[in-house]
Design a protein around this motif. Structure first.
Motif, short mmCIF file in Angstrom:
data_model
loop_
_atom_site.label_atom_id
_atom_site.label_comp_id
_atom_site.label_asym_id
_atom_site.label_seq_id
_atom_site.Cartn_x
_atom_site.Cartn_y
_atom_site.Cartn_z
N LEU A 1 0.85 -1.19 0.00
CA LEU A 1 0.00 0.00 0.00
C LEU A 1 0.88 1.24 0.00
CD1 LEU A 1 -3.12 0.59 0.24
CD2 LEU A 1 -2.71 0.99 2.67
N ASP A 2 0.50 2.25 -0.79
CA ASP A 2 1.30 3.47 -0.86
C ASP A 2 0.40 4.71 -0.94
OD1 ASP A 2 0.35 2.92 -3.40
OD2 ASP A 2 2.16 3.61 -4.42
N PRO A 3 -0.33 5.01 0.15
CA PRO A 3 -1.25 6.15 0.12
C PRO A 3 -0.53 7.49 0.02
CG PRO A 3 -1.01 5.31 2.34
CD PRO A 3 -0.31 4.34 1.46
N ALA A 4 -1.16 8.42 -0.73
CA ALA A 4 -0.66 9.78 -0.79
C ALA A 4 -0.98 10.49 0.52
CB ALA A 4 -1.30 10.52 -1.96
N LEU A 5 -0.15 11.46 0.86
CA LEU A 5 -0.34 12.23 2.09
C LEU A 5 -0.85 13.63 1.74
CD1 LEU A 5 2.99 11.26 3.91
CD2 LEU A 5 0.77 10.10 4.00
#
Length: 341
Positions: free
Chosen positions: A85-89
């Motif tokens: 998982l690589d969610p944007a901040l």
């Protein structure tokens, strides 16, 4: 925050690499500096004990940020050679940070990857009123909703009633879950007292003198203060809220957590608990997960373990880091509870 997007992190065993990258600074670097930063992340993970495949996968993902139009930052959660998982901040982290632990370190997402719930900002003065829709991130109004005519000097009661009526309509149309009144005390108080109870409960005052830049910080504070007040009211009734690691672990076992409240700098957030492979295999003692069917128990941060429980139970979570000191749950961890198991 709706935690459903974290579900993939509950379906795999650890240990986990958790990396938070300040992409705004990363994007401004040269190609050589970006490569060096990606390599530094890889080395930091390796020093923490991460396997070679996971170190490589994270380095490649961080290095790829040079090709992405990242606004402020990104988080990476990886295990067994794969970035899961690589969610944007939505808020830049304070530099790049690297973690290697039994569970993914998801707690910072509450402050860094907010969903920007909407606030209806109502500016009230003798010139009338302006209604604006702001995201919680506080980076300026998303749009102006409407402007109301001059405050009638000969009939301030009528003016306050008209503004309150327009506010209620606008809140219903936009579904803003927080209303913030900005302006002189007398005018704001007159509008506030004419709101129906359901809207009045979510209507707060910004501190005096809040210009646009300061108002952004005020919205963050107001949101956290509102959540802390809701928790305090529920705790005062003695039936709908709890706090402290042991009580929260019990509530997690019973699947009663409806909303988890976390203050990142609270001592309980950093406290160690013991976890097994399944989300509800958590205990304050190393032998407790075994009672729940865990083969092996390993230590983990309490905030991350309880967030995993909340994800699995379909609960949500909120940060109260912006609330005034002493507000919110003692120790930094608390929950609003649902009935039943």
């Amino acid at each position: 925050m709706d935690l459903a997007f974290l579900t993939p992190l509950c379906d795999r065993p650890g240990p986990w690499a958790s990396v938070y990258v300040d992409a705004s600074r990363f994007r401004a670097s040269t190609d050589e500096e970006r490569t060096l930063e990606a390599l530094a992340v890889q080395r930091a993970l390796a020093c923490a004990g991460a396997d070679e495949a996971t170190c490589h996968a994270v380095r490649m993902a961080v290095d790829e940020l040079r090709h992405a139009p990242e606004p402020v930052g990104r988080a990476f959660f990886a295990t067994r050679g794969e970035v899961v998982l690589d969610p944007a901040l939505s808020t830049a982290p304070p530099g790049t940070s690297v973690h290697w632990a039994a569970l993914p370190h998801t707690a910072p997402l509450l402050d860094l990857a907010g969903e920007d719930p909407l606030c209806l900002v109502v500016r009230v003065d003798r010139e009338g009123a302006a209604l604006e829709l702001w995201p919680d991130a506080g980076d300026g109004p998303r749009r102006a909703e409407r402007h109301l005519p001059l405050w009638a000097a000969d009939s301030p009661e009528r003016s306050a009633a008209e503004i309150a009526e327009a506010l209620v309509r606008c809140q219903a149309e936009t579904r803003a879950d927080l209303v913030v009144l900005v302006g002189d005390d007398a005018e704001c108080a007159a509008v506030h007292e004419r709101l129906p109870a359901a809207v009045r409960e979510r209507a707060l005052r910004a501190r005096p003198g809040a210009g646009d830049e300061r108002l952004g910080a005020e919205l963050v504070r107001a949101r956290a203060a509102h959540e802390a007040e809701v928790f305090a009211a529920a705790r005062g009734r003695g039936e709908e809220a709890t706090e402290g690691v042991a009580a929260l672990v019990d509530a997690a076992h019973e699947h009663r957590i409806a909303q988890l409240l976390i203050r990142a700098d609270g001592p309980d957030a950093h406290r160690s608990v013991w976890v097994g492979a399944e989300p509800d295999q958590v205990g304050v003692r190393p032998d407790e997960p075994a009672v729940l069917g865990a083969r092996d128990a390993v230590p983990a941060r309490a905030d991350d373990a309880l967030l995993r429980c909340a994800v699995a139970a379909g609960a949500d979570a909120v940060s109260v880091a912006g609330a005034d000191p002493g507000a919110g749950p003692a120790g930094g961890l608390g929950a609003l509870l649902r009935w039943g198991g």
